[in-house]
Design a protein around this motif. Structure first.
Motif, mmCIF file in Angstrom:
data_model
loop_
_atom_site.group_PDB
_atom_site.id
_atom_site.type_symbol
_atom_site.label_atom_id
_atom_site.label_comp_id
_atom_site.label_asym_id
_atom_site.label_seq_id
_atom_site.Cartn_x
_atom_site.Cartn_y
_atom_site.Cartn_z
ATOM 1 N N ASN A 248 0.810 -1.226 0.000
ATOM 2 C CA ASN A 248 0.000 0.000 0.000
ATOM 3 C C ASN A 248 0.841 1.272 0.000
ATOM 4 O O ASN A 248 0.420 2.316 -0.485
ATOM 5 C CB ASN A 248 -0.937 0.000 1.219
ATOM 6 N N ILE A 249 2.073 1.163 0.503
ATOM 7 C CA ILE A 249 2.908 2.367 0.564
ATOM 8 C C ILE A 249 3.150 2.893 -0.863
ATOM 9 O O ILE A 249 3.257 4.110 -1.084
ATOM 10 C CB ILE A 249 4.223 2.082 1.333
ATOM 11 N N LEU A 250 3.164 2.003 -1.843
ATOM 12 C CA LEU A 250 3.371 2.439 -3.224
ATOM 13 C C LEU A 250 2.135 3.177 -3.743
ATOM 14 O O LEU A 250 2.240 4.167 -4.483
ATOM 15 C CB LEU A 250 3.694 1.236 -4.112
ATOM 16 N N SER A 264 1.598 -4.502 -7.962
ATOM 17 C CA SER A 264 1.677 -5.944 -8.259
ATOM 18 C C SER A 264 3.022 -6.329 -8.882
ATOM 19 O O SER A 264 3.296 -7.509 -9.090
ATOM 20 C CB SER A 264 0.519 -6.373 -9.160
ATOM 21 N N ASP A 265 3.882 -5.346 -9.156
ATOM 22 C CA ASP A 265 5.248 -5.646 -9.611
ATOM 23 C C ASP A 265 6.146 -6.090 -8.458
ATOM 24 O O ASP A 265 7.324 -6.406 -8.678
ATOM 25 C CB ASP A 265 5.900 -4.384 -10.224
ATOM 26 N N LEU A 283 9.982 -4.576 -0.122
ATOM 27 C CA LEU A 283 9.257 -4.870 -1.358
ATOM 28 C C LEU A 283 10.300 -5.278 -2.380
ATOM 29 O O LEU A 283 11.271 -4.542 -2.594
ATOM 30 C CB LEU A 283 8.488 -3.632 -1.820
ATOM 31 N N ARG A 284 10.118 -6.453 -2.974
ATOM 32 C CA ARG A 284 11.123 -6.989 -3.915
ATOM 33 C C ARG A 284 10.559 -6.967 -5.338
ATOM 34 O O ARG A 284 9.470 -7.528 -5.582
ATOM 35 C CB ARG A 284 11.475 -8.417 -3.524
ATOM 36 N N ALA A 285 11.304 -6.335 -6.240
ATOM 37 C CA ALA A 285 10.846 -6.251 -7.638
ATOM 38 C C ALA A 285 10.774 -7.649 -8.250
ATOM 39 O O ALA A 285 11.715 -8.423 -8.129
ATOM 40 C CB ALA A 285 11.800 -5.360 -8.433
ATOM 41 N N ARG A 286 9.643 -7.953 -8.885
ATOM 42 C CA ARG A 286 9.470 -9.298 -9.483
ATOM 43 C C ARG A 286 10.211 -9.422 -10.801
ATOM 44 O O ARG A 286 10.487 -10.507 -11.273
ATOM 45 C CB ARG A 286 7.990 -9.549 -9.760
#
Ligand code: SAH
Ligand code: AVI
Length: 351
Positions: A248-250, A264-265, A283-286
């Motif tokens: 949610n921070i994004l 969702s990335d 948060l880890r980039a997919r």
């Protein structure tokens, strides 16, 4: 007699009158909510914070106070009801059992709460103060204005004998807005103290001591060092609510700063670091992610697997908390835990 902080001349944020900035919002009998000077500049501050935090290397960061827009606060409320998240129900049980004895020991006329959120746990203290006929005023300091308005109105309706006021502000910068202490019991619940970096704690406690008079009390909710598996589960719940809270921070950056993150990335990552005794959320980039935060002039490129740190949640023991209190003017007077020693309510006393 304790001066009401809303009207207090001691509040430095009142100094903005005549400086070309908006005057404080509340007047007696008017709006019970007012914003500190820093809250009036929240967007400016957010731009600077985000620019600086995202520029950190090797690990870009985002300050966790930006989780809490309306959706973020609602998600936190959902977290508090999760089976894995033992903190809220454990602390509530401790406070229900011990608030009366704390009130008896401190004999406060005013309750003040930092990061009050939905404002439920404070009621154990309010009920005890009401029993003693000592309840005069309540002040909530919270960054989320919508939640602050709702909880202030609800408490005012249920405790009409008290004057209930809210301050929109940041508990790291705005403690002086509470005005001078004397007859005050300050609350900082939920283990939110753990969301500050341990190195920030000595300064934070000194600031808290400065708004307390000798004999005043400060109840701090402390999530305790424990079995890492239990901690891991609390921040990696099966329903995925903590993951949504993290992402949610994004959305907050998209809404407030015109950023173009697609949440969702990113995968939610939360792990316990036993050496530092903290949970870290990231948060880890997919995959390769390019994002812009126009208001902050940031263009971010993350390779697959790159991470942004979004929160620390530090866990303490009595001894490790006491070490952070040294020289602050606050001492641990009582340390109350649940039978499983998951969580502690520390009653600090201003010396
Ligand atoms: N006290 C409540 C809520 C805890 S969640 C409870 O015990 O359940 C943490 C709360 O602190 C949220 O309501 C959030 O909006 C608020 N908060 C987070 N960072 C803050 C900051 N820097 N200043 C003021 N409030 C903050
Ligand atoms: C508000 N604070 C104490 C919570 C915590 O546990 O650190 C925020 C949270 N983060 C993930 N889940 C809950």
């Amino acid at each position: 007699m304790l001066r009401d902080p809303v009207d207090s001349q001691a509040d430095p944020s009142a100094a903005h009158v005549g400086l070309g900035e908006p005057p404080p919002r509340a007047v007696r009998g008017g709006d019970p909510i007012r914003r500190t000077r820093s809250a009036e500049r929240a967007l400016e501050t957010m731009v600077a914070d985000v620019r600086q935090a995202l520029a950190r290397r090797p690990l870009p960061e985002l300050p966790c106070k930006y989780f809490y827009d309306e959706r973020g606060s609602a998600l936190f409320e959902e977290i508090t009801r999760l089976p894995e998240y033992y903190q809220t129900r454990t602390e509530s049980a401790i406070l229900e059992a011990h608030a009366a004895a704390i009130v008896e020991a401190i004999r406060p006329r005013q309750l003040a709460e930092l990061g009050s959120g939905a404002g439920r746990k404070i009621r154990s203290f309010l009920d005890a103060m009401r029993c003693h006929g000592r309840l005069q005023s309540v002040v909530l300091l919270e960054i989320n204005e919508v939640y602050l308005r709702e909880s202030t109105a609800a408490l005012q309706a249920d405790y009409p004998e008290a004057r209930v006021r809210g301050i929109v502000g940041d508990f790291v910068h705005d403690l002086p807005a509470l005005g001078p202490g004397g007859g005050r019991l300050l609350l900082f619940l939920a283990g939110t103290v753990g969301n500050l970096h341990p190195d920030e704690l000595p300064a934070f406690f000194r600031q808290a001591a400065a708004v307390l008079a000798p004999g005043d009390g400060f109840v701090v909710g402390v999530d305790l060092v424990k079995d890492p598996a239990r901690l891991h589960a609390a921040y990696n719940d099966a329903a995925g609510v903590t993951a949504e809270f993290n992402r949610n921070i994004l959305r907050v950056l998209n809404d407030r700063l015109g950023a173009d993150f697609d949440p969702s990335d990113f995968d939610h990552v939360a792990f316990y670091d036993p050496a530092r005794q903290w949970i870290e959320m990231r948060l880890r980039a997919r995959h390769l992610v390019k994002a812009r935060v126009p208001a902050a002039g940031v263009e971010l490129a993350l390779a697959a697997g790159d991470e942004i740190r979004t929160e620390l949640s530090c866990k303490y023991t009595r001894a490790s908390l006491a070490a952070r209190l040294e020289g602050s003017g606050l001492v641990i007077e009582r340390w109350i835990t649940d039978p499983e020693c998951l969580f502690a309510s520390a009653l600090l006393r201003r010396t």
